[in-house]
Design an enzyme around this catalytic site. Structure first.
Site, PDB file in Angstrom:
ATOM      1  N   TYR A 203       0.671  -1.412  -0.183  1.00  0.00           N
ATOM      2  CA  TYR A 203      -0.181   0.304   0.012  1.00  0.00           C
ATOM      3  C   TYR A 203       1.058   1.322  -0.084  1.00  0.00           C
ATOM      4  O   TYR A 203       0.303   2.323  -0.764  1.00  0.00           O
ATOM      5  CB  TYR A 203      -1.140   0.033   1.181  1.00  0.00           C
ATOM      6  CG  TYR A 203      -1.484   1.046   1.458  1.00  0.00           C
ATOM      7  CD1 TYR A 203      -2.771   1.349   0.249  1.00  0.00           C
ATOM      8  CD2 TYR A 203      -1.209   2.078   2.323  1.00  0.00           C
ATOM      9  CE1 TYR A 203      -3.348   2.850   0.243  1.00  0.00           C
ATOM     10  CE2 TYR A 203      -1.946   3.489   2.702  1.00  0.00           C
ATOM     11  CZ  TYR A 203      -3.378   3.731   2.109  1.00  0.00           C
ATOM     12  OH  TYR A 203      -3.399   4.686   1.729  1.00  0.00           O
ATOM     13  N   LYS A 207       1.049   4.302  -3.417  1.00  0.00           N
ATOM     14  CA  LYS A 207       0.285   5.571  -2.649  1.00  0.00           C
ATOM     15  C   LYS A 207       2.166   6.773  -2.358  1.00  0.00           C
ATOM     16  O   LYS A 207       1.631   7.612  -3.451  1.00  0.00           O
ATOM     17  CB  LYS A 207       0.457   6.308  -1.728  1.00  0.00           C
ATOM     18  CG  LYS A 207      -0.812   5.265  -1.025  1.00  0.00           C
ATOM     19  CD  LYS A 207      -2.344   5.557  -1.391  1.00  0.00           C
ATOM     20  CE  LYS A 207      -3.707   4.980  -1.713  1.00  0.00           C
ATOM     21  NZ  LYS A 207      -4.356   6.298  -2.318  1.00  0.00           N
TER      22      LYS A 207
END
Length: 327
Positions: A203, A207
């Site tokens: 994750y 990002k």
């Protein structure tokens, strides 16, 4: 002789120190002005009321709030999310509160990455005057997990939704903005992309990709008068964060979105990062302090992040074990 040499050296060091301190004071004052004094760009700069906004991940949390608040400002909405019933409910809510606002919905599972879904999105939007694109769709890990223990399906879903979905959606919508010489592309990033986050490695990496891609895209589209904003944030009370109770550090989606739409073009805590904003005041202050005095990618920050997420994982596993015993 030594005193003669040391005096100019001492003056030089004092001057350098004064410049350094002055720069930090100026940076802090600029931060405060950006957060509390200076308004952001008016949304009308990107397109008039009655034009369209596309919101992905629109059925819950931050995405839903973007849809509701843009509708109140007079923009028509294309709502994209996975669940048809939630989209229809949101469209009804918007229409009830804003009778003049039009809505279109598309149920689309971004994790599937189906060409047919993107073709449907293109058909739905190709004839619309789209002024605003909110790239909000995203997914994190169900709980913090070491990379080597990450389920491959979860890993693939995170990359497909956060990265591929954002790129493909933007590639469909941005050409119309370029041709009209106006528009706003707002992509939700995360502090996970600013502060490398152990146990959320996939994750965090997704990002970080959006941060670099969004900044580069901003430079590419600026000559066409299309504004790109990468929106950085820490935690917001939402289904993704699994936090229900709001606080100064964890705003509600309503408060966060209101602040974001009011601060377009203001860097907040993201000073020095082009085409990027950290609009919520406590997040911005934290980012500024860590970036200024500690470093966002140093061992100290990394270690603190690792310890925090190891603790979160331990509690999550203990809760799951308790619930399993009850069954």
């Amino acid at each position: 002789m030594d005193s003669y040499v040391s005096k100019p050296l001492a003056q030089l060091l004092a001057g350098v120190g004064l410049l350094y301190l002055s720069a930090k004071v100026f940076s802090y004052l600029r931060l405060l002005a950006s957060l509390f004094l200076l308004p952001g760009a008016s949304l009308s700069k990107f397109g008039p009321k009655g034009s369209w906004a596309v919101v992905t991940g629109a059925s819950d949390g931050i995405g839903k709030e973007f849809a509701l608040q843009l509708a109140r400002k007079g923009y028509n909405l294309v709502l994209v999310s996975r669940t048809q019933s939630k989209l229809e409910s949101l469209a009804t809510e918007i229409k009830s509160a804003n009778p003049k606002v039009e809505t279109k919905v598309l149920a689309m599972d971004y994790s599937a990455n189906r060409d047919s879904d993107y073709e449907a999105l293109k058909a739905l939007t190709s004839d619309l005057d789209i002024s605003i694109l909110i790239n909000n769709v995203g997914q994190s890990h169900s709980i913090p997990v070491p990379f080597l223990e990450t389920d491959p399906s979860e890993m693939n879903a995170i990359i497909t939704i956060n990265v591929t979905g954002t790129l493909r959606t933007t590639a469909l919508i941005a050409p119309g903005m370029v041709s009209r010489k106006r528009g706003l592309i707002l992509s939700m990033a995360s502090f996970g992309g600013v502060f490398p986050t152990p146990l959320l490695a996939t994750y965090s990496g997704s990002k970080a990709f959006l941060q670099h891609w969004g900044t580069a895209l901003g430079a590419e589209l600026a000559p066409s008068n299309v504004t790109v904003q990468v929106v950085q944030s820490h935690l917001v009370a939402s289904a993704m964060s699994k936090i229900r109770r709001s606080s100064a550090m964890v705003p509600t989606p309503k408060a966060f979105v209101r602040t974001t739409l009011g601060k377009i073009g203001r860097s907040g805590g993201s000073q020095g990062i082009a085409y990027t904003m950290t609009p919520w005041w406590s997040h911005a202050l934290m980012q500024w302090v860590v970036g200024t005095f500690v470093g966002t990618m140093g061992y100290l920050t990394l270690g603190q992040n690792k310890t925090m997420h190891e603790s979160i994982r331990k509690r999550a596993l203990a809760k799951a074990a308790r619930e399993a015993k009850k069954q």
